[in-house]
Design an enzyme around this catalytic site. Structure first.
Site, PDB file in Angstrom:
ATOM      1  N   THR A  48       0.702  -1.157   0.912  1.00 11.76           N
ATOM      2  CA  THR A  48       0.033  -0.112   0.287  1.00 11.76           C
ATOM      3  C   THR A  48       0.736   1.301  -0.340  1.00 11.76           C
ATOM      4  O   THR A  48       0.958   2.172  -1.233  1.00 11.76           O
ATOM      5  CB  THR A  48      -1.069  -0.215   1.192  1.00 11.76           C
ATOM      6  OG1 THR A  48      -1.978  -1.137   0.854  1.00 11.76           O
ATOM      7  CG2 THR A  48      -2.170   1.291   0.942  1.00 11.76           C
ATOM      8  N   CYS A  49       1.943   1.724   0.691  1.00  9.40           N
ATOM      9  CA  CYS A  49       2.440   2.282   0.995  1.00  9.40           C
ATOM     10  C   CYS A  49       3.185   2.927  -0.465  1.00  9.40           C
ATOM     11  O   CYS A  49       3.597   4.127  -0.522  1.00  9.40           O
ATOM     12  CB  CYS A  49       4.183   2.297   1.612  1.00  9.40           C
ATOM     13  SG  CYS A  49       3.555   1.994   3.248  1.00  9.40           S
TER      14      CYS A  49
END
Length: 159
Positions: A48-49
């Site tokens: 996600t980052c």
């Protein structure tokens, strides 16, 4: 205790990768006299980052600066070499990476999480904040597993 809007940032040491190698940075000195959009992720290069969080701040950098942000900072409980490599791979010159290798910053903020179940140990929660002259102006902490309020888009709506 978790940091709140109106609180002064704790003065801990972060690390920035520079041309001569890692450079220690005092949080009090770094955040003094400017308005900073800061985002924190559990780890550089994590799904996600890398797919959403960092790209959003890269994409919205000019808009954030047009709304009065002097500097955009990304941080994670990773070393300065990893943070620098992540910025080179997926970031931009518009983002300053400050490594929180020992987790001292997120611990002082009261925003740690236990990612031991994923083999990652103690990490920082996913959050963002606007810091004005070392004081928290906005604070957006995600619920576990979420990516909503710490995004660049959400921050733009707060400025």
């Amino acid at each position: 205790m978790t940091i709140s809007v109106g609180d002064k940032l704790p003065d801990v040491t972060l690390v920035k990768a520079g041309p001569e190698g890692p450079q220690q940075v005092s949080a009090a000195e770094f955040f003094a006299g400017k308005r900073v959009a800061l985002f924190s992720v559990p780890g550089a290069f994590t799904p996600t980052c890398s797919a959403k969080h960092l790209p959003g701040f890269v994409e919205k950098a000019a808009e954030l600066k047009a709304k009065g942000v002097d500097e955009i900072v990304g941080t994670a409980v990773n070393d300065a070499f990893v943070m620098s490599a992540w910025n080179k791979a997926a970031g931009s010159d518009a983002i300053t990476m400050l490594a929180d290798g020992n987790g001292d910053f997120v611990e002082a903020l009261g925003l740690t999480m236990d990612a031991s179940g994923f083999g990652m140990g103690k990490r920082g929660q996913r959050f963002s904040m606007v810091i004005n002259d070392g004081v928290v102006e906005q604070l957006n902490v995600e619920a576990p597993g979420d990516f909503k309020v710490s995004s660049a888009e959400h921050m733009l709506g707060q400025l």
